[in-house]
Design an enzyme around this catalytic site. Sequence first.
Site, PDB file in Angstrom:
ATOM      1  N   GLY A 138       1.949   2.096  10.764  1.00  0.00           N
ATOM      2  CA  GLY A 138       2.824   3.262  10.637  1.00  0.00           C
ATOM      3  C   GLY A 138       3.489   3.680  11.933  1.00  0.00           C
ATOM      4  N   GLY A 177       2.992  -1.227   4.290  1.00  0.00           N
ATOM      5  CA  GLY A 177       2.990   0.208   3.982  1.00  0.00           C
ATOM      6  C   GLY A 177       4.402   0.704   3.737  1.00  0.00           C
ATOM      7  N   GLY A 178       5.019   1.282   4.766  1.00  0.00           N
ATOM      8  CA  GLY A 178       6.334   1.913   4.635  1.00  0.00           C
ATOM      9  C   GLY A 178       7.373   1.049   3.928  1.00  0.00           C
ATOM     10  CG  ASN A 190      -1.740   1.228   1.391  1.00  0.00           C
ATOM     11  OD1 ASN A 190      -1.751   2.084   0.509  1.00  0.00           O
ATOM     12  ND2 ASN A 190      -2.444   1.333   2.503  1.00  0.00           N
ATOM     13  CB  SER A 197       5.078  -1.724  12.023  1.00  0.00           C
ATOM     14  OG  SER A 197       4.550  -0.420  12.251  1.00  0.00           O
ATOM     15  CG  HIS A 220      -5.953   1.609   5.133  1.00  0.00           C
ATOM     16  ND1 HIS A 220      -5.477   2.524   6.042  1.00  0.00           N
ATOM     17  CD2 HIS A 220      -4.944   0.736   4.905  1.00  0.00           C
ATOM     18  CE1 HIS A 220      -4.215   2.212   6.342  1.00  0.00           C
ATOM     19  NE2 HIS A 220      -3.872   1.132   5.662  1.00  0.00           N
ATOM     20  CD  GLU A 226      -2.917   5.134   6.945  1.00  0.00           C
ATOM     21  OE1 GLU A 226      -2.951   5.201   5.703  1.00  0.00           O
ATOM     22  OE2 GLU A 226      -1.951   4.650   7.570  1.00  0.00           O
ATOM     23  CE  LYS A 245      -0.214   2.980   4.775  1.00  0.00           C
ATOM     24  NZ  LYS A 245      -0.100   2.988   6.205  1.00  0.00           N
ATOM     25  CD  GLU A 279      -3.401  -2.756   7.082  1.00  0.00           C
ATOM     26  OE1 GLU A 279      -2.258  -2.891   6.660  1.00  0.00           O
ATOM     27  OE2 GLU A 279      -4.114  -1.779   6.790  1.00  0.00           O
TER      28      GLU A 279
HETATM   29  P1  13P Z   1       2.915   0.271   7.691  1.00  0.00           P
HETATM   30  O1  13P Z   1       3.507  -0.995   7.128  1.00  0.00           O
HETATM   31  O2  13P Z   1       3.639   1.502   7.238  1.00  0.00           O
HETATM   32  O3  13P Z   1       2.704   0.190   9.161  1.00  0.00           O
HETATM   33  O4  13P Z   1       1.454   0.420   7.034  1.00  0.00           O
HETATM   34  C1  13P Z   1       0.603  -0.677   7.071  1.00  0.00           C
HETATM   35  C2  13P Z   1      -0.581  -0.354   6.265  1.00  0.00           C
HETATM   36  O5  13P Z   1      -1.360   0.512   6.614  1.00  0.00           O
HETATM   37  C3  13P Z   1      -0.805  -1.090   5.030  1.00  0.00           C
HETATM   38  O6  13P Z   1      -2.082  -0.847   4.536  1.00  0.00           O
END
Ligand code: 13P
Length: 248
Positions: free
Chosen positions: A172, A228-229, A9, A207, A94, A96, A11, A166
Amino acid sequence: MAKPLLAGNWKMHGTATSAAKLASQLADYTGEKPEIMVFPSFVSIPAVVAALSEHSEIAIGAQNISHHTEGAYTGEVSGQMLAGTGCSHVLVGHSERRTYNAENNELVAEKFAAAQASGLTPILCIGETLQQRQDRLQLQVIKAQIAAVIEKVGLQNVCNAIIAYEPVWAVGTGETATPEQAQQVHSFIRAELGEQGEDTQLLYGGSINADNAAALFAQPDIDGGLVGGASLEAEHFMNIAQQLIERK
Ligand code: 13P
């Protein structure tokens, strides 16, 4: 047994140019890979579709979808538009979006239905907040998040999709659920789906990185990850993909 899947993802990072470059770098990896999926921002999707045109083994999805089919909804993007652009998948719910855009379980269920009606496979994202975990409410929260979607589309349609657990406190933050915490929720989700959900891909997200991936992927009900990251750099993401393929 569900097939291993690693999804990135991306983002709200980068530009269409950097997204296309990242996609090409992923495509350059040869050898055995799990199923791979990438989720660029809306505006980067065409560039990523072009970059992956000869790499149909990497699927492309969007990070959000309107629950409306079409009409006067300024700023929204429909399932038909996404499918027409080359997406096969879409994230719904999601954390967020639940947090910053006030998406509740009912709206997420509508988005899930809109995705399937357009021929897209939804990845239903669910998870509890830190406060809910501290209050030991995580399984109740997860149950309600899944139940709203089952109520809308039926159990079989939920089993045909992908579910990503998640925990909000792990997204994050650099803080990952322990493999045991993640497995507990994943086995609960599997049980909620019953026999029909034996092959449903259940992803963990929050994470994930190259150091913690192997232990998470070793859990029996974790079929892969939503990253994500660590998905923003091809080498890091493919290192995690390799660990998924080699999981114990
Ligand atoms: P991180 O891996 O940055 O924590 O993000 C996870 C995420 O929200 C994937 O959708």
